[in-house]
Scaffold this active site. Structure first.
Site, PDB file in Angstrom:
ATOM      1  N   LEU A  38      27.042  -2.342  43.563  1.00  0.00           N
ATOM      2  CA  LEU A  38      26.043  -1.307  43.388  1.00  0.00           C
ATOM      3  C   LEU A  38      24.838  -1.598  44.278  1.00  0.00           C
ATOM      4  CD1 LEU A  38      26.109  -0.946  39.489  1.00  0.00           C
ATOM      5  CD2 LEU A  38      26.947   0.733  41.149  1.00  0.00           C
ATOM      6  N   GLY A 114      37.764   4.846  45.111  1.00  0.00           N
ATOM      7  CA  GLY A 114      37.972   6.151  44.503  1.00  0.00           C
ATOM      8  C   GLY A 114      38.542   7.144  45.493  1.00  0.00           C
ATOM      9  N   GLY A 188      18.598   0.907  71.649  1.00  0.00           N
ATOM     10  CA  GLY A 188      17.168   0.711  71.423  1.00  0.00           C
ATOM     11  C   GLY A 188      16.597   1.684  70.425  1.00  0.00           C
ATOM     12  N   ASP A 319      24.355   9.631  53.999  1.00  0.00           N
ATOM     13  CA  ASP A 319      24.878   9.451  55.356  1.00  0.00           C
ATOM     14  C   ASP A 319      26.162  10.222  55.599  1.00  0.00           C
ATOM     15  OD1 ASP A 319      22.777   7.716  55.514  1.00  0.00           O
ATOM     16  OD2 ASP A 319      23.956   5.957  56.073  1.00  0.00           O
ATOM     17  N   ALA A 327      17.698   5.874  53.369  1.00  0.00           N
ATOM     18  CA  ALA A 327      17.929   5.657  51.944  1.00  0.00           C
ATOM     19  C   ALA A 327      17.104   6.603  51.090  1.00  0.00           C
ATOM     20  CB  ALA A 327      17.600   4.203  51.580  1.00  0.00           C
ATOM     21  N   HIS A 452     -13.645   1.707  53.173  1.00  0.00           N
ATOM     22  CA  HIS A 452     -13.925   0.826  54.317  1.00  0.00           C
ATOM     23  C   HIS A 452     -14.119  -0.599  53.817  1.00  0.00           C
ATOM     24  CE1 HIS A 452     -15.653  -0.582  58.095  1.00  0.00           C
ATOM     25  NE2 HIS A 452     -16.626  -1.144  57.379  1.00  0.00           N
TER      26      HIS A 452
END
Length: 473
Positions: A38, A114, A188, A319, A327, A452
């Site tokens: 996982l 699977g 690259g 993907d 991700a 700042h």
């Protein structure tokens, strides 16, 4: 005897397990089928382990220059086995966390491969899943909805056969027990530049061979140029416009060499290792798609804006559908897919509002259109830029290279894109992402009070610079 579920997720990577958790929150009975561990590529072979190595490299690089901070050391070195041990400890801790979340959500986890089955006695429609377990046993599970989240794997080029030892991808490089003296990196892009930065910080001789005319070719052109300048300053050899020639790979005397066609003619590049980093390809094979009506186009699963395939009860994310192979994108896609299954009618994801990051030194981050893309799309563009050089926090931090660039529509004053290169910009880009979601104008970012001294003042100043109102220029 088959088990029935409201949702079966094929693949337990970041996109898959996040989708499973969201489905559990919505009251679904959920199962995940995962053949390895996982967390998937991101946790075990990508995002997390690579960032752990990058952090160790950054610490080492800082210690080598500790005298500029007034910190004196007799000597500085590193133990790469301990570097790897730390990386693995982080991975294991996070892996346990994911396992806990599965138990918390009462999500069933099936270990094995699977495969999607066609219509059968188990299911009148395609989508039942046969789980082939490591011990050879098989089990059938039947979902009302199926989510394919099988991810991707590194691709290579013709003639560059990955042997796992001399010629490697990032998968194998992450397991190195010791670092080589020299590496040629083919590619690259984001992964190639992260590895180039990390290896260089560890003292490895690095050459990057890139096919495009610049490294990080998907970034704003000014960002790419700045990264190339800074890496070359660190003695990284960068060769762009280089086409690796097939069948030129040779191994001899502990060296690996390739040839590439460049503007100056054919060049030979030799090093102890060859790292191939030329993108990733979707895992669409051997999961049973041929038993369905699902369409695979240009190597990825075709889906609509809600991530439904040609079989409306089967969804796909991450993907495996191409697009932005990140991700955090897979996670968001998984949530939206599950919410669509549940009838919540979620808004489709606007990919122009997705932040993208490169975790090199310096870091790179962006959201929205580059200046060139905005002009190509017909916008009348105005740009604001602010360097980290005059920024107090950057000087205190000891890294003041880089800048923030804001791209806006001159007619409407809409924010079109934000591009950053410099220290910790991967943490800063979320503010720009929120600005894009809220359709903010640069003046609104500029008028938000930024504390700042902080690095985030660079974004404020760049936003003000769009209208010529930056203070510290």
């Amino acid at each position: 005897m088959s088990q029935e579920f409201d949702l079966v997720v094929l693949g337990g990577g970041t996109g898959g397990y996040v989708a499973a958790i969201r489905a559990s929150q919505l009251g679904m009975k959920v199962a995940i089928v995962e053949k390895e561990k996982l967390g998937g590529t991101c946790l075990h072979r990508g995002c997390i382990p690579s960032k752990a190595l990058l952090r160790s490299a950054e610490v080492y690089a800082t210690l080598k220059e500790s005298d500029k901070y007034g910190v004196l050391t007799d000597s500085v070195g590193y133990d790469f086995r301990k570097v790897q041990s730390r990386k693995q400890g982080i991975v294991e801790q996070l892996h346990k966390g994911v396992q806990y979340l599965m138990k918390k959500g009462n999500i069933a986890v099936f270990e094995g491969v699977g495969r999607v089955m066609g219509p059968s006695i188990f299911s009148p429609q395609a989508g039942a899943v046969r789980v082939e377990k490591p011990n050879g046993d098989q089990e059938m599970i039947v979902p009302r909805f199926l989510l394919i989240a099988t991810g991707s794997r590194p691709r290579t080029l013709p003639g560059l056969t990955i042997d796992g030892t001399d010629v490697v991808t990032s998968d194998e490089a992450l397991q190195w027990e010791e670092l080589p003296s020299s590496v040629t990196i083919v590619g690259g892009g984001v992964i190639g530049i992260e590895w180039a930065s990390m290896l260089n910080d560890f003292g490895v001789e690095v050459t990057v061979v890139e096919y495009a005319d610049r490294i990080l070719p998907l970034e704003d052109e000014e960002i790419s140029k700045e990264m190339a300048r800074l890496l070359k300053k660190r003695k990284v050899n960068i060769v762009t416009g280089a086409k690796v020639l097939p069948d030129t790979l040779e191994k001899s005397d502990g060296r690996v060499s390739i040839q590439a066609e460049t503007a100056g003619g054919v060049q030979t590049f030799a090093a102890e290792k060859l790292l191939v980093s030329v993108g990733r390809q979707a895992n669409v094979e051997n999961i049973g798609l041929e038993a369905t009506e699902i369409k695979v186009e240009r190597g990825v699963i075709a889906v609509n804006q809600h991530y439904q395939t040609a079989e409306s009860h089967i969804y796909a994310i991450g993907d495996v559908i191409g697009g932005l192979q990140l991700a955090h994108v897979a996670s968001h896609e998984g949530i939206l897919a599950v919410e669509h299954m549940a009838g919540l009618n979620p808004e489709p994801l606007d990919y122009s509002k997705v932040p993208k990051c490169t975790y090199s030194r310096p870091e790179v981050a962006n959201v929205g259109l580059t200046e060139a893309e905005a002009r190509q799309q017909g916008y009348e563009v105005k740009v604001g830029k602010f360097s980290f050089k005059p920024l107090g926090k950057a000087l205190v931090h000891g890294e003041n290279d880089g800048f923030v660039k804001v791209v806006a529509d001159a007619k409407t004053n809409d924010l079109l894109g934000v591009h950053m290169i410099g220290p910790h910009v991967t943490d800063m880009i979320s503010e720009a992402g929120l600005a894009r979601v809220l359709d903010a104008a640069p003046w609104e970012i500029g008028h938000a009070i930024h504390p700042h001294p902080t690095l985030s003042e660079a974004l404020m100043e760049a936003a003000l610079a769009v209208d010529g109102k930056a203070i510290h220029i």
